[in-house]
Design a protein around this motif. Structure first.
Motif, mmCIF file in Angstrom:
data_model
loop_
_atom_site.group_PDB
_atom_site.id
_atom_site.type_symbol
_atom_site.label_atom_id
_atom_site.label_comp_id
_atom_site.label_asym_id
_atom_site.label_seq_id
_atom_site.Cartn_x
_atom_site.Cartn_y
_atom_site.Cartn_z
ATOM 1 N N HIS A 16 42.843 91.289 47.089
ATOM 2 C CA HIS A 16 43.328 91.440 48.460
ATOM 3 C C HIS A 16 42.952 90.221 49.286
ATOM 4 N N SER A 35 43.877 94.348 54.807
ATOM 5 C CA SER A 35 43.741 93.801 53.456
ATOM 6 C C SER A 35 44.772 94.388 52.498
ATOM 7 N N TRP A 36 45.365 95.492 52.859
ATOM 8 C CA TRP A 36 46.399 96.084 52.010
ATOM 9 C C TRP A 36 47.751 95.593 52.497
ATOM 10 N N MET A 38 51.226 92.927 51.389
ATOM 11 C CA MET A 38 51.928 92.198 50.334
ATOM 12 C C MET A 38 53.363 91.902 50.758
ATOM 13 N N ASN A 49 52.425 96.407 55.137
ATOM 14 C CA ASN A 49 51.103 96.412 55.770
ATOM 15 C C ASN A 49 50.662 97.871 55.878
#
Length: 159
Positions: A16, A35-36, A38, A49
């Protein structure tokens, strides 16, 4: 049967990056560590997000339908630490952080690698996080460098 320790260990091995997610609702702004995150699509450019449903920033993002992501650089662990705690406990997180408001009105931190700004085009609410899908509508680079990764901080979020 789910091996709880194996699940925790393996999920924490998912790499992450750390970002400051900027949100706004009216004239109120806030930022938190995301942090999650992509990339989810090239055309249109989409970013996923995942945001904790219990946070005040979740409500702000849900209400406004926009967010920014400031990309932290390796070595900016202290900057990341400023944005981990809830605003309700620490007050104005931007008090000593230089930032500007982007096209969406969301805060963007100047001392970062760069940013993207997103308009929410979808969301899925399951579990304790909502998955917000944002279309990238603005982006900019402040400087070159390596991104800050959760693993390099010694912190854990996940599992």
């Amino acid at each position: 049967m789910l091996d709880e320790q194996a699940k925790k260990t393996l999920l924490r091995h998912i790499p992450h990056g750390l970002y400051v997610c900027g949100v706004q609702d009216g004239d109120q702004v806030n930022g938190f560590i995301a942090s999650w995150v992509m990339q989810a699509s090239f055309k249109p450019p989409l970013v996923v997000n995942c945001v904790n449903t219990g946070s005040g920033s979740h409500a702000m993002l849900h209400n406004s339908g926009v967010f920014s992501l400031s990309f932290l650089e390796a070595g900016q662990k202290d900057m990341a630490a400023k944005f981990f705690k809830p605003q309700s406990r620490v007050g104005n997180k931007f008090e000593d952080v230089e930032f500007y408001l982007g096209a969406t009105g969301c805060p963007i931190i100047t001392d970062t690698l760069g940013y993207v700004e997103c308009q929410v085009v979808g969301s899925v609410a399951h579990g304790d996080h909502t998955v917000f899908v944002g279309e990238v509508i603005a982006a900019g680079i402040h400087r070159e460098g390596k991104p800050l990764l959760l693993e390099s901080t010694g912190w854990n979020y996940g599992g």
